[in-house]
Design a protein around this motif. Structure first.
Motif, PDB file in Angstrom:
ATOM      1  N   PHE A  51       0.593  -1.134  -0.195  1.00 20.71           N
ATOM      2  CA  PHE A  51      -0.074   0.029   0.219  1.00 20.71           C
ATOM      3  C   PHE A  51       1.012   1.195   0.016  1.00 20.71           C
ATOM      4  N   VAL A 101      11.800  -2.251   5.739  1.00 15.86           N
ATOM      5  CA  VAL A 101      10.942  -2.216   7.024  1.00 15.86           C
ATOM      6  C   VAL A 101      10.179  -3.397   6.717  1.00 15.86           C
ATOM      7  N   ARG A 103      10.678  -6.253   5.261  1.00 13.56           N
ATOM      8  CA  ARG A 103      11.377  -7.420   4.397  1.00 13.56           C
ATOM      9  C   ARG A 103      11.048  -8.614   5.165  1.00 13.56           C
ATOM     10  N   ARG A 104      10.534  -8.708   6.430  1.00 16.68           N
ATOM     11  CA  ARG A 104      10.293  -9.951   7.221  1.00 16.68           C
ATOM     12  C   ARG A 104       8.923 -10.338   6.964  1.00 16.68           C
ATOM     13  N   SER A 105       8.159  -9.508   6.421  1.00 21.58           N
ATOM     14  CA  SER A 105       6.584  -9.509   6.575  1.00 21.58           C
ATOM     15  C   SER A 105       5.987 -10.104   5.195  1.00 21.58           C
ATOM     16  N   TYR A 109       0.469  -9.296   6.984  1.00 24.02           N
ATOM     17  CA  TYR A 109       1.311  -8.471   7.795  1.00 24.02           C
ATOM     18  C   TYR A 109       2.113  -7.481   6.716  1.00 24.02           C
ATOM     19  N   ILE A 111       0.873  -6.063   4.399  1.00 26.20           N
ATOM     20  CA  ILE A 111      -0.231  -5.164   3.814  1.00 26.20           C
ATOM     21  C   ILE A 111      -0.483  -4.326   5.104  1.00 26.20           C
ATOM     22  N   MET A 112      -0.370  -4.592   6.009  1.00 30.28           N
ATOM     23  CA  MET A 112      -0.571  -3.703   7.395  1.00 30.28           C
ATOM     24  C   MET A 112       0.507  -2.865   7.334  1.00 30.28           C
ATOM     25  N   ILE A 113       1.682  -3.236   7.444  1.00 31.53           N
ATOM     26  CA  ILE A 113       2.971  -2.467   7.596  1.00 31.53           C
ATOM     27  C   ILE A 113       2.920  -1.363   6.339  1.00 31.53           C
ATOM     28  N   LEU A 115       0.661  -0.374   4.542  1.00 35.00           N
ATOM     29  CA  LEU A 115      -0.411   0.795   4.575  1.00 35.00           C
ATOM     30  C   LEU A 115      -0.048   1.718   5.743  1.00 35.00           C
ATOM     31  N   ALA A 116       0.425   1.267   6.789  1.00 32.55           N
ATOM     32  CA  ALA A 116       1.019   2.061   7.930  1.00 32.55           C
ATOM     33  C   ALA A 116       1.977   3.162   7.430  1.00 32.55           C
ATOM     34  N   ILE A 117       2.914   2.583   6.530  1.00 31.93           N
ATOM     35  CA  ILE A 117       3.881   3.538   5.990  1.00 31.93           C
ATOM     36  C   ILE A 117       3.163   4.674   5.192  1.00 31.93           C
ATOM     37  N   ALA A 120       0.976   7.018   7.147  1.00 28.59           N
ATOM     38  CA  ALA A 120       2.166   7.901   7.905  1.00 28.59           C
ATOM     39  C   ALA A 120       2.721   9.061   7.066  1.00 28.59           C
TER      40      ALA A 120
END
Lengths: 322, 288
Positions: A51, A101, A103-105, A109, A111-113, A115-117, A120
Motif C-alpha cells: 500500500f 522495513v 522485509r520479514r513480512s 502483515y 499489507i498492514m505495514i 499501509l501504515a507507511i 504515515a
C-alpha cells in the motif's frame, strides 16, 4: 513482436481522439497504469501487496514540485534534466526503505505495514510545511519545455506517457527474467528453500521494492505534470486505495492487469456521472471492487485469460498461477 | 512542567481511545486472521449512531450502548454476509473489507454529511477536575474515558481468560482446525467475535465523539492507529493492544507538543523500531 498491432493502434490514437479523450481518458489511464504496475509487479512476482506505492509516486512528484517551477515559493529550481533523475532516485530509495522495513513480512502483515507507511507519509505531508507545504501542497507545477516543445500539451504528454508505459513493461519483463528477478520469484514460491540454498533474502526483497519504487516514481512524475499540482491529497488514502482497486479490477496476477484496470477505472470514473450521482462514486467503485473480489478474484485480465483458454482448449497452455 | 503533565494526560487519553479501537481489531485478527479494514468505518458508524441517539434521547449512556450495538450488528453482518464466505483467503478478505469500508464511509457521508460532530456531554462529565498532586485541571470526560478504557480492558481480560466463551476463543487462536474437529460451531463463534470487535469499535466511536469529535476521516485515523498499535503491541493479545496504545498515544502527543511538524514520524519510528527488533510485536507470539 505479438504486441506490435496493439502498439500501432496506441501510437495512432492521437489521430482519432479529441483532446478530452486523449488527455482525460487515455493519458490518465496510462499514468495510473504505470503507478499500478509498480504494485502489480510486487504482487505478481514477490507475492506482496503493498500500500506504499502512492507514497513512492508521491515522493517523486513532490521532488519535481520542490525542485521545479511552482507558484508557492518553496524549494529551489533545478533544470529538469537534474530534477527528473533526482526524483527517480528518491522514489527508488523510498521503495528500498519500504522493503527494508517490510522485509520479514508476508501477506497480510506486509499489507498492514505498507499501509501504515503510506498513511504515515500522508500525515507527514499534511503536517509539514517546510518540505511539503502542508494541506495546500504545491501548485503551478509545469512540465518542462524541451526544444520549444511543451510536454504538457495533449499529444506530447500522451506519447511521452505511452513511451514510459511501454518502457516500464519492457523493464518489468526483463527484470523478472534476470537472475535477480528469478530469485524474487523463488522467494515468493518457496522462501524456506531459497534460504536453505544459502541465497540471502534481504537483498532481492529490497531490490524488488526499490525497482517498484522506480516505476512508481516514473508514474508520480507524469502525474504531477498531468495535474500541475501535488498536495497531501495526492498521497492520501484515496489514491492509495485507487491504485489497489485498479490492480484488483485488472487482475493482481499479471502486469498487464494494471493497465486493463486503469482503463476500466478511468472509464468508470468519467462516465459514472451518467449512471449515478457524482457524489456517490465511491459507493459505486466500492461495489465494483466487492463484486470483483467476490466473483472474479483474478480480475478482468483473469476473466479474459479464462475465456481465451476456454475458447481454445488445446492451443492454450495452462497458465501456472500461484 | 504543567505542559508536560497536560501533554502526558492528553497522551493517556489518546492511548485509552486507541486501546478501545485496537482491541477489537486485534481480537478479530487473532482469532480469524482477518485484517478488518472496515474497523475504522465500524467505529465511525458507532460514533454517528451514538450521536444521533444522544441527540434524540438526551442520555449519554444510552448513546454509548446504541453506538456499540449498531457497530456490533454491522460487524456481524459483514462477517456473516461477506467475509465468512472467503474464510482462509486472507488477501481476498482484506480486499473485500476495504471495499466495505469505502462503501460504508460513502454512505455515512451521505447520511450524516461532512460536518464535525461532538456528542453533548452529561452534566456529570462536562466540567473539569482539579487533579491532586499534579496541580493541573483536566476535562472530566477525558478522565472518565481513561477509567472506561481500564474497565473495558479488565472486563475483556476476564471474558477471555475466565469464561467458557473466552476459552473457546483462545482455543481458536491456537488451533482452529482442532476446535472445528471438536464440533464447535466455528462460523457462529466467528460471527460473535466479529460482533464483539464491532461493539468495542462502536463504543470507542461514541467515546471519541464525546472526548474529541468525529468527522469523515476519523475512520481512517483510527484504522491507522489500530494497525500501528497491533503491529507494535502484537496481534491478538489484549495486553499487547494496551501496551501498543500507550506507546503510540504518548508518542503522538509528545511529538505534537515538542516537534509539531514531524509528529507523524514519531509513531512511525516506533513501529519501524519494533519491527526491526521484534517482528511479532512486543507482546506477540512468533508465527510458527
Amino acid at each position: 513482436m505479438k504486441n506490435a498491432p496493439l502498439l500501432a493502434v496506441l501510437l495512432a490514437l492521437p489521430l482519432f481522439l479529441n483532446d478530452f479523450w486523449l488527455t482525460q481518458v487515455a493519458t490518465r489511464a496510462l499514468i495510473l497504469g504505470i503507478t499500478a504496475l509498480s504494485l502489480s509487479f510486487l504482487a505478481t512476482y514477490l507475492g506482496v501487496v503493498s500500500f506504499a506505492q502512492a507514497m513512492m509516486a508521491g515522493i517523486a512528484g513532490y521532488t519535481i514540485a520542490y525542485f521545479g517551477p511552482n507558484t508557492v515559493a518553496i524549494g529551489w529550481e533545478l533544470p529538469f534534466w537534474l530534477s527528473i533523475p533526482l526524483a527517480l532516485v528518491l522514489a527508488t530509495l523510498a521503495g528500498a526503505l519500504t522493503g527494508l522495513v517490510a522485509r520479514r513480512s508476508r501477506g497480510i502483515y506486509a499489507i498492514m505495514i505498507t499501509l501504515a507507511i503510506g498513511v504515515a507519509f500522508f500525515y507527514l505531508t499534511r503536517q509539514n510545511y517546510s518540505l511539503f507545504n502542508g494541506w495546500t501542497g504545491f501548485s503551478g507545477v509545469r512540465a518542462p519545455q524541451v526544444f520549444g516543445l511543451n510536454l504538457r500539451a495533449p499529444v506530447p504528454l500522451y506519447l511521452m506517457t505511452l513511451a514510459v508505459a511501454v518502457a516500464a513493461l519492457v523493464l518489468v519483463a526483463g527484470f523478472v527474467r534476470s537472475p535477480l528477478g528469478l530469485t524474487i520469484q523463488a522467494l515468493r514460491d518457496a522462501p524456506g528453500r531459497v534460504r536453505a540454498l544459502g541465497i540471502p533474502a534481504l537483498g532481492p526483497i529490497v531490490a524488488a521494492f526499490a525497482f517498484s519504487g522506480f516505476i512508481a516514481g516514473a508514474g508520480g512524475i507524469l502525474n504531477v505534470w498531468y495535474n500541475e499540482r501535488i498536495s497531501s491529497f495526492s498521497v492520501g488514502l484515496g489514491p492509495i486505495i485507487d491504485i489497489l482497486i485498479i490492480c484488483v479490477i485488472g487482475g493482481l496476477r499479471h502486469p498487464a492487469g494494471a493497465f486493463i484496470g486503469a482503463i476500466a477505472f478511468v472509464l468508470l470514473e468519467t462516465f459514472a456521472v451518467d449512471l449515478i450521482d457524482r457524489d456517490r462514486f465511491n459507493t459505486l467503485i466500492g461495489l465494483v471492487l466487492l463484486a470483483i473480489v467476490m466473483l472474479a478474484p483474478n480480475g478482468l485480465q483473469g476473466m479474459a485469460a479464462a475465456l481465451v483458454a476456454r475458447l481454445r482448449p488445446r492451443a492454450a497452455t495452462p497458465k501456472t498461477s500461484i | 512542567m504543567t505542559l508536560f503533565f497536560i501533554v502526558t494526560l492528553n497522551g493517556l487519553t489518546l492511548a485509552a481511545l486507541y486501546f478501545l479501537a485496537a482491541t477489537g481489531f486485534s481480537l478479530i485478527f487473532g482469532l480469524m486472521r482477518t485484517v478488518n479494514m472496515a474497523h475504522g468505518a465500524l467505529l465511525l458508524l458507532g460514533g454517528y449512531v451514538g450521536f444521533s441517539v444522544v441527540e434524540a434521547t438526551g442520555s449519554w449512556g444510552l448513546g454509548v450502548i446504541a453506538g456499540g450495538l449498531a457497530a456490533a450488528l454491522a460487524g456481524a453482518l459483514v462477517q456473516f454476509g461477506i467475509l465468512g464466505w472467503m474464510q482462509g483467503d486472507e488477501l481476498r478478505q482484506t480486499l473485500a473489507s476495504i471495499a466495505i469500508s469505502i462503501i460504508m464511509a460513502d454512505l455515512m457521508l451521505w447520511h450524516w454529511g461532512g460536518i464535525t460532530y461532538q456528542v453533548t456531554l452529561p452534566e456529570l462529565l462536562s466540567g473539569g477536575q482539579r487533579l491532586p498532586l499534579l496541580g493541573v485541571g483536566y476535562a472530566s470526560i477525558r478522565l472518565a474515558l481513561m477509567a472506561f478504557a481500564l474497565v473495558i480492558g479488565v472486563a475483556l481480560w476476564f471474558l477471555i481468560q475466565k469464561t467458557r466463551f473466552g476459552a473457546v476463543i483462545r482455543a481458536g487462536v491456537d488451533d482452529q482446525a482442532m476446535l472445528r474437529a471438536l464440533g464447535f460451531p466455528i462460523k457462529r463463534i466467528f460471527i460473535s467475535v466479529f460482533a464483539l470487535g464491532g461493539m468495542l469499535a462502536g463504543m470507542a466511536g461514541v467515546v471519541a465523539a464525546s472526548a474529541l469529535s468525529i468527522a469523515p476521516g476519523t475512520d481512517l485515523q483510527f484504522l491507522l492507529s489500530s494497525l500501528v498499535v497491533v503491529i507494535v503491541g502484537g496481534m491478538g493479545s489484549v495486553g499487547g493492544a494496551a501496551l501498543g496504545a500507550l506507546l503510540v498515544g504518548l508518542a503522538e502527543q509528545y511529538g505534537l507538543a515538542y516537534a509539531p511538524t514531524y509528529g507523524a514520524v514519531f509513531t512511525f519510528a516506533i513501529m519501524v523500531l519494533v519491527l526491526a527488533v521484534r517482528p511479532q510485536g512486543l507482546l506477540g507470539r512468533a508465527e510458527k
